[in-house]
Design a protein around this motif. Structure first.
Motif, PDB file in Angstrom:
ATOM      1  N   ARG A  14       0.853  -1.173   0.000  1.00  0.00           N
ATOM      2  CA  ARG A  14       0.000   0.000   0.000  1.00  0.00           C
ATOM      3  C   ARG A  14       0.893   1.228   0.000  1.00  0.00           C
ATOM      4  NH1 ARG A  14      -4.004   0.796   4.959  1.00  0.00           N
ATOM      5  NH2 ARG A  14      -2.088   0.560   6.075  1.00  0.00           N
ATOM      6  N   GLU A  15       0.590   2.159  -0.859  1.00  0.00           N
ATOM      7  CA  GLU A  15       1.349   3.400  -0.925  1.00  0.00           C
ATOM      8  C   GLU A  15       0.950   4.308   0.234  1.00  0.00           C
ATOM      9  OE1 GLU A  15       3.728   4.374  -3.095  1.00  0.00           O
ATOM     10  OE2 GLU A  15       3.650   2.361  -3.937  1.00  0.00           O
ATOM     11  N   GLY A  16       1.858   5.130   0.653  1.00  0.00           N
ATOM     12  CA  GLY A  16       1.538   6.085   1.700  1.00  0.00           C
ATOM     13  C   GLY A  16       2.739   6.372   2.565  1.00  0.00           C
ATOM     14  N   GLU A  17       2.488   7.116   3.603  1.00  0.00           N
ATOM     15  CA  GLU A  17       3.547   7.531   4.506  1.00  0.00           C
ATOM     16  C   GLU A  17       3.538   6.650   5.740  1.00  0.00           C
ATOM     17  OE1 GLU A  17       4.984  11.851   6.128  1.00  0.00           O
ATOM     18  OE2 GLU A  17       3.227  11.684   4.847  1.00  0.00           O
ATOM     19  N   PRO A  20      12.407   5.575   2.235  1.00  0.00           N
ATOM     20  CA  PRO A  20      11.324   4.609   2.016  1.00  0.00           C
ATOM     21  C   PRO A  20      11.379   3.470   3.036  1.00  0.00           C
ATOM     22  CG  PRO A  20      12.473   5.060  -0.039  1.00  0.00           C
ATOM     23  CD  PRO A  20      13.269   5.701   1.060  1.00  0.00           C
ATOM     24  N   ILE A  21      10.209   2.964   3.400  1.00  0.00           N
ATOM     25  CA  ILE A  21      10.101   1.839   4.321  1.00  0.00           C
ATOM     26  C   ILE A  21       9.741   0.608   3.499  1.00  0.00           C
ATOM     27  CG2 ILE A  21       8.816   0.836   6.243  1.00  0.00           C
ATOM     28  CD1 ILE A  21       8.304   3.653   7.243  1.00  0.00           C
ATOM     29  N   HIS A  22      10.556  -0.422   3.606  1.00  0.00           N
ATOM     30  CA  HIS A  22      10.306  -1.683   2.909  1.00  0.00           C
ATOM     31  C   HIS A  22       9.547  -2.611   3.847  1.00  0.00           C
ATOM     32  CE1 HIS A  22      10.952  -5.006   0.184  1.00  0.00           C
ATOM     33  NE2 HIS A  22      11.302  -5.729   1.227  1.00  0.00           N
ATOM     34  N   ILE A  23       8.391  -3.072   3.416  1.00  0.00           N
ATOM     35  CA  ILE A  23       7.588  -3.981   4.223  1.00  0.00           C
ATOM     36  C   ILE A  23       7.453  -5.289   3.455  1.00  0.00           C
ATOM     37  CG2 ILE A  23       5.337  -4.402   5.274  1.00  0.00           C
ATOM     38  CD1 ILE A  23       5.067  -1.383   5.616  1.00  0.00           C
ATOM     39  N   ASP A  24       7.893  -6.386   4.068  1.00  0.00           N
ATOM     40  CA  ASP A  24       7.817  -7.695   3.438  1.00  0.00           C
ATOM     41  C   ASP A  24       6.455  -8.321   3.682  1.00  0.00           C
ATOM     42  OD1 ASP A  24      10.499  -7.762   2.553  1.00  0.00           O
ATOM     43  OD2 ASP A  24      11.157  -8.267   4.578  1.00  0.00           O
TER      44      ASP A  24
END
Length: 115
Positions: free
Chosen positions: A1-4, A85-89
């Protein structure tokens, strides 16, 4: 999901171990991640409550005050704020399957309430 989002590390930017990443009951995770709630724009009160920028500033101020009042011996006492950027697996496994089948996931409908 895109976002902050906002990720808070408490263990020198250490990445979690392989077993911690696959264990839903792991207690040695070195960080926590916050992001905006999907329905944050439902009303003005909820939007203000879900404001990550405000939360980040207040958390930074609180951490700096805590370091001033009670410094940790032998450690660099300060707050490091990085904008990146935050990488979420995303994982596939038995616990993910069980959580999705039972509608326990984060963005799942809950009875009459949901998206």
């Amino acid at each position: 999901r895109e976002g902050e989002g906002l990720r808070i590390f408490w263990d020198r930017l250490r990445e979690p171990s392989f077993t911690s990443r696959w264990n839903p009951f792991a207690t040695d995770y070195p960080y926590i991640t916050f992001t905006y709630h999907p329905v944050r724009n439902i009303d003005d009160t909820f939007t203000a409550l879900c404001d990550i920028q405000n939360f980040r500033e207040k958390l930074k101020d609180a951490a700096q005050k805590a370091h001033v009042t009670k410094p940790v011996p032998g450690k660099a006492n300060g707050v490091l704020v990085l904008n990146q950027p935050i990488h979420i697996d995303t994982y596939v496994g038995a616990m993910s399957f069980l959580g999705n089948q039972n509608k326990l996931g984060y963005s799942m409908a809950r009875g009459n309430i949901g998206i």
